[in-house]
Design an enzyme around this catalytic site. Structure first.
Site, short mmCIF file in Angstrom:
data_model
loop_
_atom_site.label_atom_id
_atom_site.label_comp_id
_atom_site.label_asym_id
_atom_site.label_seq_id
_atom_site.Cartn_x
_atom_site.Cartn_y
_atom_site.Cartn_z
CD GLU A 190 -6.51 -0.10 -1.54
OE1 GLU A 190 -7.64 0.36 -1.45
OE2 GLU A 190 -6.18 -1.19 -1.06
CG HIS A 222 -6.21 -5.06 0.86
ND1 HIS A 222 -5.99 -4.66 2.16
CD2 HIS A 222 -7.13 -4.20 0.36
CE1 HIS A 222 -6.75 -3.60 2.42
NE2 HIS A 222 -7.45 -3.31 1.34
CB SER A 277 -10.56 7.30 3.64
OG SER A 277 -10.10 6.54 4.73
N GLY A 336 -9.16 2.99 5.73
CA GLY A 336 -10.00 2.84 6.92
C GLY A 336 -9.79 3.89 7.98
CG ASN A 359 -11.82 -4.96 0.19
OD1 ASN A 359 -12.32 -6.07 0.46
ND2 ASN A 359 -10.66 -4.57 0.69
CD GLU A 407 -7.46 -4.11 5.53
OE1 GLU A 407 -8.27 -4.94 5.09
OE2 GLU A 407 -7.73 -2.90 5.67
CE LYS A 458 -11.21 -2.66 4.04
NZ LYS A 458 -10.12 -1.93 4.63
#
Ligand code: PEP
Length: 246
Positions: free
Chosen positions: A167, A95, A208, A173, A9, A97, A11
């Site tokens: 996730e 996701h 991560s 991250g 991904n 985010e 991003k």
């Protein structure tokens, strides 16, 4: 047998030059026949370029989000048919985010998931708890609730048309990956929720993942690959993670 899959991904990263270099690095390193599947989810403006670069490679193409609508007056949105038109096979939905910064609800995520698999894309449903929720012992409730919204709309057979990515939000991250056992515990819970269809649905871990943590994660019985953010931006690291899935 579930085939392992590693999905990158990217991003909102890169430009024409760096993304071209990344694609070249990936296609040069990931040649020949592999047991595991590999794909990259690139930002919209680079999908055409990536489709071209990945043509005749063993690396699939995906996007990071999609509209729940077919077409029309939805400024800024991108439809499933636009993505398939450019050779996308996968799309991330829900996701964390998107859930956080765009206030995407689990109901909306479920609609995107349905629209995707009904029209030729493989949706990758992202689920996971925040640190606060984990500390309050709510991980299973949160993850179960996110999954149930999709099951309510699509049924278990609909959910089986996609992939699930666990996730934990606190691991994305941050450099703090869940331990293999922590991830396995949630994956096995997810598989249980998926019922009879669970055996065939791939469940990826994301948060991560790095070349040196991938192998132990992939040894877990219910971990069928990874969704990789930061480490997918370096061809060498991403390919090392893909090799660990073989
Ligand atoms: C992600 O964006 O889905 C992700 C897992 O990111 P990172 O690997 O950087 O934690």
């Amino acid at each position: 047998m579930r085939r392992q899959i590693v999905i990158g991904n990217w991003k909102m990263n890169g430009d024409s030059r760096s993304n071209r270099e990344l694609l070249d690095g990936l296609t040069n390193a990931w040649t020949g026949v592999h047991q595991s599947e590999v794909a990259v989810c690139v930002p919209y403006p680079y999908i055409a370029m990536a489709a071209d670069a990945l043509d005749n490679s063993n690396i699939g193409l995906g996007a990071q989000d999609v509209s729940q609508n077919d077409n029309g007056a939805y400024t800024g949105d991108v439809s499933v048919s636009m993505l398939t038109d450019f050779g996308c096979r996968y799309v991330l939905v829900g996701h964390s985010e998107r859930r956080e910064y765009h206030r995407e609800s689990s109901e909306l995520v479920a609609r995107k998931f349905k629209k995707a698999y009904e029209n030729g894309l493989i949706p990758v449903l992202c689920v996971g708890e925040t640190l606060e929720e984990r500390e309050a012992d709510k991980t299973f409730d949160v993850v179960g609730g996110q999954l149930h919204k999709v099951v309510n709309l699509c049924g278990l057979d609909g959910l089986a048309k996609g992939i699930v990515a666990y996730e934990p939000v606190w691991a994305i991250g941050t450099g703090k990956s869940a331990t293999p056992q922590m991830a396995q515990d949630v994956h096995s819970y997810i598989r249980e929720v998926l019922g009879p269809e669970g055996d065939q649905i791939r469940i990826l871990y994301g948060g991560s993942v790095k070349p040196d943590t991938a192998e132990d994660l992939f040894k877990q019985k219910d971990i069928d690959g990874a969704l990789v953010g930061g480490a997918s931006l370096k061809a060498e690291d991403f390919v090392a993670i893909c090799r660990a899935a073989e």
